[in-house]
Design a protein around this motif. Structure first.
Motif, mmCIF file in Angstrom:
data_model
loop_
_atom_site.group_PDB
_atom_site.id
_atom_site.type_symbol
_atom_site.label_atom_id
_atom_site.label_comp_id
_atom_site.label_asym_id
_atom_site.label_seq_id
_atom_site.Cartn_x
_atom_site.Cartn_y
_atom_site.Cartn_z
ATOM 1 N N GLN A 140 0.856 -1.200 0.000
ATOM 2 C CA GLN A 140 0.000 0.000 0.000
ATOM 3 C C GLN A 140 0.881 1.235 0.000
ATOM 4 O OE1 GLN A 140 -2.353 0.808 3.509
ATOM 5 N NE2 GLN A 140 -2.934 2.820 2.738
ATOM 6 N N ILE A 141 0.716 2.081 -1.009
ATOM 7 C CA ILE A 141 1.353 3.397 -1.039
ATOM 8 C C ILE A 141 0.258 4.399 -1.362
ATOM 9 C CG2 ILE A 141 3.100 4.859 -2.096
ATOM 10 C CD1 ILE A 141 4.676 2.359 -2.799
ATOM 11 N N GLY A 142 0.012 5.328 -0.466
ATOM 12 C CA GLY A 142 -1.088 6.269 -0.614
ATOM 13 C C GLY A 142 -2.367 5.722 -0.004
ATOM 14 N N SER A 143 -3.353 6.583 0.127
ATOM 15 C CA SER A 143 -4.641 6.191 0.704
ATOM 16 C C SER A 143 -5.461 5.389 -0.297
ATOM 17 C CB SER A 143 -5.421 7.443 1.119
ATOM 18 O OG SER A 143 -4.693 8.207 2.052
ATOM 19 N N PHE A 144 -6.341 4.544 0.218
ATOM 20 C CA PHE A 144 -7.230 3.777 -0.652
ATOM 21 C C PHE A 144 -8.317 4.673 -1.221
ATOM 22 C CE2 PHE A 144 -5.439 0.183 1.740
ATOM 23 C CZ PHE A 144 -5.142 -0.666 0.692
ATOM 24 N N VAL A 145 -8.631 4.430 -2.501
ATOM 25 C CA VAL A 145 -9.703 5.165 -3.167
ATOM 26 C C VAL A 145 -10.717 4.160 -3.709
ATOM 27 C CG1 VAL A 145 -8.350 7.238 -3.649
ATOM 28 C CG2 VAL A 145 -8.240 5.327 -5.245
ATOM 29 N N GLU A 146 -11.275 4.438 -4.881
ATOM 30 C CA GLU A 146 -12.342 3.594 -5.406
ATOM 31 C C GLU A 146 -11.844 2.205 -5.801
ATOM 32 O OE1 GLU A 146 -10.688 5.955 -8.896
ATOM 33 O OE2 GLU A 146 -11.210 6.334 -6.800
ATOM 34 N N ASP A 147 -12.698 1.223 -5.642
ATOM 35 C CA ASP A 147 -12.449 -0.142 -6.111
ATOM 36 C C ASP A 147 -11.223 -0.801 -5.493
ATOM 37 O OD1 ASP A 147 -14.670 0.031 -7.813
ATOM 38 O OD2 ASP A 147 -13.478 0.953 -9.398
ATOM 39 N N GLN A 193 -4.229 5.822 -4.105
ATOM 40 C CA GLN A 193 -3.955 7.047 -4.863
ATOM 41 C C GLN A 193 -2.734 6.867 -5.757
ATOM 42 O OE1 GLN A 193 -3.503 9.578 -1.438
ATOM 43 N NE2 GLN A 193 -5.499 10.535 -1.748
ATOM 44 N N GLU A 194 -1.694 6.250 -5.225
ATOM 45 C CA GLU A 194 -0.466 6.047 -5.987
ATOM 46 C C GLU A 194 -0.717 5.178 -7.208
ATOM 47 O OE1 GLU A 194 3.935 6.498 -6.228
ATOM 48 O OE2 GLU A 194 2.300 7.547 -5.211
ATOM 49 N N GLU A 195 -1.548 4.165 -7.059
ATOM 50 C CA GLU A 195 -1.825 3.247 -8.169
ATOM 51 C C GLU A 195 -2.616 3.921 -9.285
ATOM 52 O OE1 GLU A 195 -1.659 -0.653 -5.250
ATOM 53 O OE2 GLU A 195 -3.593 0.252 -5.749
#
Length: 337
Positions: free
Chosen positions: A198-205, A209-211
């Protein structure tokens, strides 16, 4: 040659310090350097081209008589201060993600879309480090046959999180060598001898954020709104240089031999691909230099018109500081500053 007044916003941070180093290495035409940082760092001394400069506290009045601002601060400070720089007539090259997806802000990797610079309105964005490394590796392949889909896993060094990431890995390794339970303050879990997916906060789906940066920024840079990217970003216990495992799906087939020919003559690339000699890109070899190393090129045996490769690049240099300086050089070459 005309010389320029350059300000470094965030001059005492990791990327800011690297920017200063690279400006000197590349003999950038500077008339005066203005290092800017927070109040806590003001008054510190910086050596540039055998001349000592004093770090000034950054504020709205910091950009008078400045031609180019290289930004190496977070989104909040960038959003607060960069408009003042533009108002004073400076051109801003910003390393934060604050403006990357704005329609009127060019997002530039000079090897790929330098021509977009002519559309700037005072602010130019530097892409995310992993995006830069991946797209430099893929650009010539995309020119030969349009890339429709990318599957990528990134293996990102702790330096991508700043000096705090480096210090935490060092301290944890030292503590573990002494049998001491390591403290975890900077990352969400122990990073020494571990991977954190995990890099960055989780967003949709379920993505982070990084992804999502790889798809959103890739579409803008490559001018391909249909580009589909599936990305997994992993923090790894490596001090410097990001690595990426990439599979691409193209409109027409690209043979392995053709891919190697394209990459061998591509700007910003070093082809390191010899399975007989066990030659392939690695973080240790790609640190502290500006090329993206590419290797392990092979057909994707699970799908037609698909290739896999492995690449590594120094995310502090080409993934951040060097790319910003190259943008500034391109502005000068094109007469845009």
């Amino acid at each position: 040659m005309k010389k320029f007044n350059v300000a470094i916003l965030g001059a005492t941070g990791m990327v800011g310090q690297e920017m200063i180093k690279i400006l000197e290495e590349r003999d950038f035409p500077i008339s005066n350097l203005r290092p800017l940082a927070s109040k806590n760092s003001s008054g510190k001394k910086i050596l540039f081209c055998d001349k000592q400069y004093t770090v000034e506290e950054a504020n709205e009045n910091s950009f008078k008589n400045i031609d180019i601002v290289l930004g190496a601060v977070g989104n909040g400070l960038s959003k607060m201060l960069m408009p003042y720089a533009v108002k004073e007539g400076a051109i801003v090259i910003d390393n934060s993600s604050a403006y990357r997806l704005d329609d009127d802000v060019p997002l530039i990797i000079p090897e790929i879309n330098e021509e977009d610079l002519k559309n700037h309105k005072g602010i130019i964005s530097n892409p995310n480090c992993s995006t830069i490394i991946a797209l430099v590796a893929l650009n010539k392949l995309n020119e030969f046959s349009k890339i429709n889909r990318i599957i990528v896993s990134t293996y990102q060094a702790v330096s991508g999180a700043g000096i705090g990431g480096i210090n935490e890995l060092k301290e944890q390794i030292e503590d573990l060598s002494k049998g001491i339970t390591p403290k975890t303050n900077f990352f969400q879990y122990q990073i020494a001898y571990n991977l954190i997916p995990q890099i960055g906060s989780f967003v949709e789906d379920g993505y982070t954020q990084e992804e999502m940066k790889m798809q959103n920024e890739g579409r803008k840079i490559l001018h391909n709104e249909e580009l589909r990217v599936n990305c997994t970003c992993v923090r790894v216990p490596v001090f410097r240089s990001h690595s990426e495992s990439i599979t691409i799906e193209t409109e027409k087939e690209i043979s392995v031999d053709m891919a190697k020919k394209l990459l061998k003559r591509a700007e910003g690339i070093k082809l390191v691909d010899d399975k007989n000699e066990l030659k392939y890109p690695m973080p240790l070899e790609t640190s502290n230099q500006d090329l993206v190393y590419v290797g392990r090129i092979r057909k994707d045996i699970s799908k037609d018109n698909s290739l896999s490769l492995w690449c590594c690049g120094d995310q502090i240099r080409k993934g951040a500081a060097t790319n910003a300086v190259q943008i500034a050089e391109a502005l000068i070459t094109e007469g845009l500053v």
